[in-house]
Design an enzyme around this catalytic site. Structure first.
Site, short mmCIF file in Angstrom:
data_model
loop_
_atom_site.label_atom_id
_atom_site.label_comp_id
_atom_site.label_asym_id
_atom_site.label_seq_id
_atom_site.Cartn_x
_atom_site.Cartn_y
_atom_site.Cartn_z
N ASP A 22 27.56 -123.59 -123.98
CA ASP A 22 26.35 -122.99 -124.54
C ASP A 22 25.14 -123.56 -123.82
O ASP A 22 25.01 -124.77 -123.67
CB ASP A 22 26.30 -123.32 -126.05
CG ASP A 22 25.01 -122.86 -126.71
OD1 ASP A 22 24.37 -121.94 -126.17
OD2 ASP A 22 24.65 -123.44 -127.75
N ASN A 24 21.78 -122.43 -124.65
CA ASN A 24 20.52 -122.25 -125.39
C ASN A 24 20.56 -122.76 -126.83
O ASN A 24 19.63 -122.49 -127.60
CB ASN A 24 20.12 -120.77 -125.38
CG ASN A 24 21.17 -119.87 -126.04
OD1 ASN A 24 22.16 -120.35 -126.60
ND2 ASN A 24 20.95 -118.57 -125.97
N ASP A 26 22.48 -122.01 -129.44
CA ASP A 26 22.82 -121.15 -130.58
C ASP A 26 24.26 -121.33 -131.02
O ASP A 26 24.73 -120.65 -131.94
CB ASP A 26 22.54 -119.68 -130.27
CG ASP A 26 23.43 -119.12 -129.15
OD1 ASP A 26 24.24 -119.89 -128.58
OD2 ASP A 26 23.32 -117.91 -128.87
N ASP A 30 27.80 -119.02 -123.19
CA ASP A 30 27.12 -117.88 -122.58
C ASP A 30 27.26 -117.93 -121.06
O ASP A 30 27.84 -118.86 -120.50
CB ASP A 30 25.65 -117.85 -122.99
CG ASP A 30 24.98 -119.21 -122.87
OD1 ASP A 30 25.18 -119.88 -121.84
OD2 ASP A 30 24.25 -119.60 -123.81
N ASP A 99 37.45 -108.60 -117.50
CA ASP A 99 38.36 -107.96 -118.44
C ASP A 99 38.05 -106.48 -118.52
O ASP A 99 36.88 -106.10 -118.61
CB ASP A 99 38.22 -108.60 -119.82
CG ASP A 99 39.53 -109.10 -120.38
OD1 ASP A 99 40.46 -108.28 -120.45
OD2 ASP A 99 39.63 -110.29 -120.71
N ASP A 200 43.44 -105.20 -120.50
CA ASP A 200 43.91 -105.51 -121.84
C ASP A 200 44.90 -104.45 -122.33
O ASP A 200 44.63 -103.26 -122.23
CB ASP A 200 42.70 -105.57 -122.78
CG ASP A 200 43.04 -106.09 -124.15
OD1 ASP A 200 43.49 -107.24 -124.25
OD2 ASP A 200 42.85 -105.34 -125.13
N GLU A 257 47.92 -106.61 -118.76
CA GLU A 257 48.58 -107.23 -119.90
C GLU A 257 49.58 -106.22 -120.46
O GLU A 257 49.21 -105.11 -120.84
CB GLU A 257 47.56 -107.61 -120.97
CG GLU A 257 48.19 -108.30 -122.17
CD GLU A 257 47.24 -108.44 -123.35
OE1 GLU A 257 47.39 -109.41 -124.10
OE2 GLU A 257 46.36 -107.57 -123.51
N HIS A 333 43.60 -117.11 -124.13
CA HIS A 333 42.77 -117.01 -125.32
C HIS A 333 43.53 -116.46 -126.53
O HIS A 333 43.06 -116.57 -127.67
CB HIS A 333 41.57 -116.09 -125.05
CG HIS A 333 41.98 -114.68 -124.73
ND1 HIS A 333 42.64 -114.36 -123.56
CD2 HIS A 333 41.84 -113.53 -125.42
CE1 HIS A 333 42.89 -113.06 -123.56
NE2 HIS A 333 42.41 -112.53 -124.67
N ASP A 334 44.71 -115.89 -126.31
CA ASP A 334 45.52 -115.31 -127.38
C ASP A 334 46.73 -116.16 -127.73
O ASP A 334 47.54 -115.77 -128.57
CB ASP A 334 46.02 -113.92 -126.99
CG ASP A 334 44.96 -112.84 -127.15
OD1 ASP A 334 44.02 -113.06 -127.93
OD2 ASP A 334 45.08 -111.79 -126.50
#
Length: 557
Positions: A22, A24, A26, A30, A99, A200, A257, A333-334
């Site tokens: 990150d 910034n 939040d 990013d 992606d 995907d 995928e 990520h999965d």
């Protein structure tokens, strides 16, 4: 002779931007954060960065529900910062793969907003709409995120198909106008200079004619949809058209995928002469511990048997040799963290087993993928409270399986989530031991793994014996060795449930890889008295036939 391609020798680093860095405050990673960390990725030695979706999205499925394919999610930045990231990555010699999520869009995409206005709208046929059946959904298909794959639209009195969340309506690939719109958006990014696509669930794009009911042997409320939609009759036609119209015009990398795909399918998709994709992500080795009750799907915490893991990986190595190309991965990520799922994430064995897993995979034939934090040996989060989870799949599974269908109890489901939830891979990157691990100065969108004080990039960069430098060495070896990249594969002792050993052969040279997947000493001997040179190990010395806990040895001769 196989025509050698740049992506065969490449190593890919997957960045899940939301959890990477990150910039910034939040609490959400990013693109400026990715830009900030490019020197770290370059230091690791990889060739390609695969970015998870950064397109505009309402975030019902963390960016996999896209509302505008030609714009950047404001939480991640804007097109100006993306262009800067792409330019700087190329300056450093790094390629960027995006992606491509085109099985479905967001329900906020302008196509769907138009489509649902009326049955005669020009965009109606961009999606899959059907009348109900006896006052219910058109068929018995069950969504990946729980419940039916169909959602009723009161305005037009029809149902639309969504294999995933309700906010992710499936596109109708039968419509040639849909396909042409997809080719256009692909050209948009390729003309910007990106270096390829990860696609995907791309083998779900061809739905069966008539959308019949799925087999339902357990009489569940909703049947498993995957056998109905995976590897449909027209997938190869669509992918060949994609290659002819778009991919063949650029020197780029493409990986699809492909849940449920078998090696013979992959040869069709990614065969060296197939004219479709370069490689596929297959799921055999990461879905070994599926629950005995099919109604529970992937949710389980059974340990994986090494003989099953070896069988799955070896099957693909042998089937694609000389015919297609493998992708090599332990996690993404999965998927849960590799060292927690396949190794041993205890403080005593975490580093050894992380290195062992790395070498076992990277010495195979194919293009290796490293998921952010894997190069540090990051572990599952081991969350204990349902409130700690953010993943829609995990939360919907709990609601469906525990609260609604009562197929399992709270304690069991919490164990399953701690083992298999996608949030295990999505906890923020552990950069240092400062507050929030250096990921953000704000409140992180997902709770950090509590072990970041001991396990972080800063500490590993200061330790020349760390998991990070072991990965760096593996990558360097692959770049220098045609034997590692192109050699054929021969598994040794398939019935051995403690040691994974295999050979690679290329132009008269042999590579021998021996990995102990246990926490105990074992003894093994391969090729007797042949003079072997030790290329790599995760121990300081070589005790020959003795293998210590999670020891890996790579020999050449």
């Amino acid at each position: 002779m196989m025509k050698k391609k740049w992506w065969q020798k490449a190593v890919v680093y997957q960045v899940y931007p939301r959890s990477f860095q990150d910039s910034n405050g939040d609490g959400i990673g990013d693109l400026a954060g990715v830009l900030q960390r490019l020197p770290y990725i370059k230091k690791l030695g990889v060739d390609v960065i695969w970015l998870n979706p950064v397109y505009k999205s309402p975030d019902k499925d963390n960016g996999y529900d896209i509302s505008d394919y030609r714009d950047i999610q404001p939480k991640f930045g804007n097109m100006e910062i993306f262009d800067k990231l792409l330019h700087e990555a190329h300056r450093l010699g790094l390629k960027i793969v995006m992606d491509l999520v085109v099985n479905h869009t967001s329900d906020q995409h302008k196509w769907f907003q138009e489509s649902r206005k009326s049955v005669t709208n020009p965009y109606r046929d961009f999606y899959i709409w059907r009348d109900g059946r006896n006052g219910k959904a058109p068929n018995n298909w069950g969504s990946y995120f729980g419940g039916s794959t169909w959602d009723y639209d009161e305005a037009t009195k029809q149902y639309y198909l969504h294999l995933f969340a309700k906010g992710q309506p499936d596109l109708n690939w039968e419509n040639p106008t849909v396909r042409e719109e997809i080719w256009k958006l692909m050209r948009f990014w390729l003309d910007k200079g990106i270096d390829g696509f990860r696609m995907d669930v791309i083998n779900f794009i061809s739905k069966p004619a008539g959308l019949p009911d799925a087999p339902n042997p357990k009489n569940a409320e909703y049947a498993d949809v995957e056998p109905m939609v995976a590897d449909g009759a027209k997938v190869n036609d669509y992918l060949r058209e994609m290659n002819e119209q778009v991919l063949s015009k650029y020197d780029v990398m493409s990986v699809g995928e492909m849940p449920s795909s078998k090696p013979e399918d992959a040869v069709q998709y990614s065969g060296l002469e197939a004219g479709e994709l370069n490689m596929v992500f297959q799921f055999d080795h990461v879905t070994l511990a599926l629950n005995d009750d099919p109604r529970l799907g992937k949710w389980d915490d059974k340990p994986i048997q090494l003989v099953d893991l070896k069988r799955a990986l070896s099957r693909w190595q042998q089937a694609l040799d000389g015919k297609g190309w493998n992708s090599l991965y332990w996690n993404n990520h999965d998927r849960a963290r590799a060292v927690s799922r396949f190794g041993n994430d205890s403080p005593e064995f975490r580093e050894r087993s992380a290195k062992m897993l790395a070498a076992t995979l990277h010495m195979m034939q194919g293009t290796p993928y490293i998921y952010q934090g894997e190069e540090l040996g990051m572990t599952n989060a081991h969350f204990t409270d349902l409130q700690q989870y953010r993943d829609i799949e995990s939360l919907e599974a709990y609601h469906q399986l525990v609260e609604k269908e009562k197929l399992t109890d709270h304690d069991s489901m919490m164990r399953y989530l701690a083992t298999e939830s996608r949030d295990n891979a999505r906890t923020p990157m552990q950069w240092d031991d400062s507050q929030n691990a250096g990921f953000t100065e704000g409140t992180p969108w997902l709770e950090l793994n509590k072990n970041y004080h001991e396990l972080n990039a800063q500490r590993e960069l200061e330790d020349k014996d760390s998991v990070f430098y072991f990965y760096q060495e593996l990558i360097n070896m692959r770049h220098k060795s045609d034997l590692i990249v192109y050699g054929d594969y021969c598994e040794l002792d398939p019935a051995d449930n403690e040691v994974f050993a295999y050979k690679r052969h290329y132009e008269g040279k042999t590579l021998l890889v021996i990995s102990n997947f246990t926490a105990k000493d074992v003894t093994r001997s391969y090729d007797g008295e042949v003079q072997k040179k030790l290329l790599l190990s995760n121990y300081e010395d070589d005790l020959k036939t003795r293998l210590r806990p999670y020891e890996v040895k790579v020999y050449s001769y």
